[in-house]
Design a protein around this motif. Structure first.
Motif, PDB file in Angstrom:
ATOM      1  N   ASP A   1       0.809  -1.218   0.000  1.00 52.06           N
ATOM      2  CA  ASP A   1       0.000   0.000   0.000  1.00 52.06           C
ATOM      3  C   ASP A   1       0.847   1.274   0.000  1.00 52.06           C
ATOM      4  O   ASP A   1       0.349   2.354   0.296  1.00 52.06           O
TER       5      ASP A   1
ATOM      6  N   SER B   1       0.896  13.413  -6.734  1.00 54.93           N
ATOM      7  CA  SER B   1       0.706  12.110  -6.111  1.00 54.93           C
ATOM      8  C   SER B   1       0.690  11.081  -7.231  1.00 54.93           C
ATOM      9  O   SER B   1      -0.134  11.147  -8.142  1.00 54.93           O
TER      10      SER B   1
ATOM     11  N   ARG C   1       2.793   4.623  -0.976  1.00 57.95           N
ATOM     12  CA  ARG C   1       2.423   5.763  -1.815  1.00 57.95           C
ATOM     13  C   ARG C   1       3.681   6.503  -2.244  1.00 57.95           C
ATOM     14  O   ARG C   1       4.644   6.602  -1.486  1.00 57.95           O
TER      15      ARG C   1
ATOM     16  N   SER D   1       6.060   5.237   2.317  1.00 60.35           N
ATOM     17  CA  SER D   1       5.792   6.487   1.621  1.00 60.35           C
ATOM     18  C   SER D   1       7.115   7.077   1.160  1.00 60.35           C
ATOM     19  O   SER D   1       8.097   7.049   1.906  1.00 60.35           O
TER      20      SER D   1
ATOM     21  N   TYR E   1       2.925   3.713  -9.890  1.00 58.99           N
ATOM     22  CA  TYR E   1       4.073   4.552 -10.243  1.00 58.99           C
ATOM     23  C   TYR E   1       5.047   3.790 -11.130  1.00 58.99           C
ATOM     24  O   TYR E   1       5.517   4.305 -12.143  1.00 58.99           O
TER      25      TYR E   1
ATOM     26  N   GLY F   1       0.326   7.858  -6.715  1.00 54.17           N
ATOM     27  CA  GLY F   1      -0.469   6.704  -6.308  1.00 54.17           C
ATOM     28  C   GLY F   1       0.387   5.639  -5.657  1.00 54.17           C
ATOM     29  O   GLY F   1       1.411   5.928  -5.038  1.00 54.17           O
ATOM     30  N   SER F   2      -0.017   4.397  -5.815  1.00 52.47           N
ATOM     31  CA  SER F   2       0.720   3.282  -5.221  1.00 52.47           C
ATOM     32  C   SER F   2       2.047   3.095  -5.952  1.00 52.47           C
ATOM     33  O   SER F   2       2.221   3.573  -7.076  1.00 52.47           O
ATOM     34  N   TYR F   3       2.957   2.362  -5.321  1.00 49.88           N
ATOM     35  CA  TYR F   3       4.222   2.104  -6.002  1.00 49.88           C
ATOM     36  C   TYR F   3       3.995   1.298  -7.276  1.00 49.88           C
ATOM     37  O   TYR F   3       4.635   1.551  -8.294  1.00 49.88           O
TER      38      TYR F   3
END
Length: 156
Positions: free
Chosen positions: A59, A68, A61, A145, A75, A70-72
């Motif tokens: 999860d 942003s 970020r 994160s 990305y 988003g999730s890895y």
């Protein structure tokens, strides 16, 4: 010797030993956090992010230069992965990492310079900074994160 004196002696021996053991564990954790971040950096320099998912929580970020991502996983699929395919080289220099702990969470700040040579077009050199939050899961430090940003070098 009175019980009170014995207690004081026992505490004066135990406290430094406990502090040393805790300090030793933090040193190990600091190295492990730095190693996880270094593995990510090394993958980017190799232009191959395969396997980097293991460095992030499911999860996690990612935030990059005001957006942003988003999730890895998002990305990696929509930003980092395609971007790396466009580069001839990506090199970090002047890399420094600082790690501190807030309870069970590691807070890391990385500062660096980087140079990107695209397959077409001009090379770009930037000053960069990243902040990451990591937590230990099943004995491994993982990124929860990550926020990174960059700016042009002065005079360019």
């Amino acid at each position: 010797m009175s019980t009170c004196v014995k207690m004081i002696i026992a505490v004066s021996i135990a406290l430094p030993a406990a502090a040393w053991a805790q300090s030793d564990a933090r040193t190990t954790d600091t190295r492990a956090v730095a190693a996880a971040l270094s593995q990510y950096k090394d993958a980017i320099e190799k232009l191959d992010a395969a396997g980097t998912e293991q460095l992030f929580t499911t999860d996690a970020r990612v935030f990059e230069t005001g957006a942003s991502e988003g999730s890895y996983a998002t990305y990696l699929a929509h930003h980092l992965g395609p971007e790396l395919k466009q580069f001839k080289s990506f090199r970090f220099s002047d890399y420094k990492v600082d790690v501190r702990f807030e309870g069970s969470v590691a807070l890391a700040t990385e500062t660096y310079r980087y140079r990107i040579e695209p397959k077409t077009g001009e090379a770009a050199e930037r000053l960069g900074v990243a902040t990451s939050v990591l937590k230990k899961m099943n004995g491994r430090w993982k990124i929860v994160s990550m926020h990174n940003s960059a700016r042009k070098l002065k005079g360019t």
